[in-house]
Scaffold this active site. Structure first.
Site, PDB file in Angstrom:
ATOM      1  CE1 TYR A  63      -9.449  20.786  -5.810  1.00 39.13           C
ATOM      2  CE2 TYR A  63      -7.122  20.183  -5.640  1.00 39.13           C
ATOM      3  CZ  TYR A  63      -8.435  19.845  -5.930  1.00 39.13           C
ATOM      4  OH  TYR A  63      -8.725  18.546  -6.314  1.00 39.13           O
ATOM      5  CG  HIS A 115      -2.591  12.326 -10.732  1.00 42.29           C
ATOM      6  ND1 HIS A 115      -2.570  11.525  -9.611  1.00 42.29           N
ATOM      7  CD2 HIS A 115      -2.911  11.502 -11.762  1.00 42.29           C
ATOM      8  CE1 HIS A 115      -2.881  10.288  -9.951  1.00 42.29           C
ATOM      9  NE2 HIS A 115      -3.092  10.237 -11.239  1.00 42.29           N
ATOM     10  N   GLY A 184       5.313   4.901  -1.494  1.00 46.24           N
ATOM     11  CA  GLY A 184       4.232   5.645  -0.872  1.00 46.24           C
ATOM     12  C   GLY A 184       2.991   5.809  -1.712  1.00 46.24           C
ATOM     13  CB  ALA A 228       9.108   7.290   1.895  1.00 46.92           C
TER      14      ALA A 228
END
Ligand code: APR
Length: 246
Positions: A63, A115, A184, A228
C-alpha cells in the site's frame, strides 16, 4: 428533442459513480482486465484483514507503493469535467470506489468514498485515524500507534463492510437522483455495483462511460464507449449547451 436530452435538461439531482477507470489516465492502474492489479497480485494476499494479520509488512509495503503513486498523480480531464458539472446541476454528488482522492483534488466538493481512502490510516487496535502523510516512515512497516497497535490503510478490504453512514447517504442520493453517470467501473464488486441497479429502479437517466461493455451496460440509456478523460469533457460541453438558457 430526444428523451435523453429532455431528461438532462430537466435534471436537478445528479450522481456520478466512479471506479478505477477514471484514474487510469492519471497513471493509477485498474484492478481487472489486461494488466490489472489483480492479474499481478492475489487480493487475498494483500487486500484482506487476514493478509494484514498474517503479513503486515508485506501489505504495508504494497500500500505504501500505491500511496506514493497516488500522491504523485494529478487529476485528468475526466476528474475535472465532473468537478465542473457542479455548475450545471443544482445537486451533484460523486460516489466513488476509488481511494486516491483525485476527485477532491480536481475540485469536487461532495465526494462519498465507499471504499475509504489511502490518505487516511487507522490503528488496527484502537481505530485512531491519522493522515497517512503525518506518519513517520517505519522500518519495518507498518508504523505503530501510541497504543502499540499497527496502522493499516483506511480502505475497505475484501470481506469488510463499507462505512455504513457513507453507504446509507450514497443510497439516498442515488434513489433521489434524476441523472446517474457510471464512469470507469467494471460494475462487478458489491454492494457498490448495486447502486447502478438502484439508480435504474429509481427512474434516473442512466449514462455509462467506459472503454468496455459491463454487466450494467444493458441498463444505460446513453453509452459512451471510450476513455473517460475524452468522453466526459465532451459530455459536459453537450450538456452545458442543452442546459444553457436559450
Ligand atoms: N476510461 C474509461 N473506462 C476505463 C478506462 C478509461 N481510461 N480504463 C479502464 N476503464 C474501465 C475498464 O474497462 C473497466 O470496466 O474501467 C473499469 C475498471 O474496472 P475495475 O478495474 O474492476 O475497477 P472498479 O470497477 O473500480 O473495481 C471495483 O474492486 O478491487 C476492488 O476495491 C477495489 O474499488 C475497487 C473495486
Amino acid at each position: 428533442m430526444s428523451s435523453v436530452e429532455g431528461a438532462v435538461r430537466a435534471a436537478r439531482r445528479a450522481v456520478v459513480f466512479t471506479g478505477a477507470g477514471i484514474s487510469q489516465e492519471s497513471g493509477i492502474g485498474t484492478f481487472r482486465g489486461p494488466g490489472g492489479l489483480w492479474e499481478r497480485f492475489r487480493p487475498e494476499e494483500v487486500a484482506t484483514p487476514e493478509a494484514f494479520a498474517a503479513r503486515p509488512e508485506l501489505v504495508a509495503r504494497w500500500y505504501a507503493e500505491r500511496f506514493a503513486a497516488m500522491r504523485a498523480a494529478v487529476p485528468n480531464p475526466g476528474h475535472r469535467a465532473i468537478a465542473s458539472w457542479e455548475a450545471l446541476f443544482p445537486s451533484l454528488v460523486v460516489v466513488t470506489q476509488n481511494i486516491d482522492r483525485l476527485h477532491q483534488r480536481a475540485g469536487s466538493r461532495d465526494v462519498l468514498e465507499l471504499h475509504g481512502t489511502l490518505w487516511v490510516s487507522r490503528c488496527a487496535r484502537c481505530r485512531r485515524e491519522v493522515a497517512t502523510e503525518s506518519l513517520p516512515p517505519a522500518e519495518p512497516p507498518p508504523a505503530r500507534c501510541d497504543c502499540g497497535g499497527m496502522f493499516r490503510p483506511g480502505v475497505v478490504w475484501f470481506g469488510e463492510a463499507l462505512p455504513l453512514d457513507v453507504f446509507a447517504r450514497a443510497e439516498a442520493e442515488v434513489a433521489a437522483a434524476d441523472l446517474f453517470v457510471a464512469v470507469g467501473t467494471s460494475a462487478t464488486v458489491w454492494p457498490a455495483a448495486g447502486l447502478i441497479e438502484l439508480a435504474a429502479a429509481s427512474g434516473a437517466l442512466l449514462v455509462e462511460v467506459n472503454r468496455d461493455e459491463t454487466p450494467m451496460s444493458r441498463l444505460a440509456a446513453l453509452t459512451r464507449r471510450g476513455a473517460a478523460g475524452e468522453e466526459l469533457p465532451r459530455l459536459g460541453e453537450e450538456w452545458g449547451r442543452w442546459r444553457s438558457p436559450s
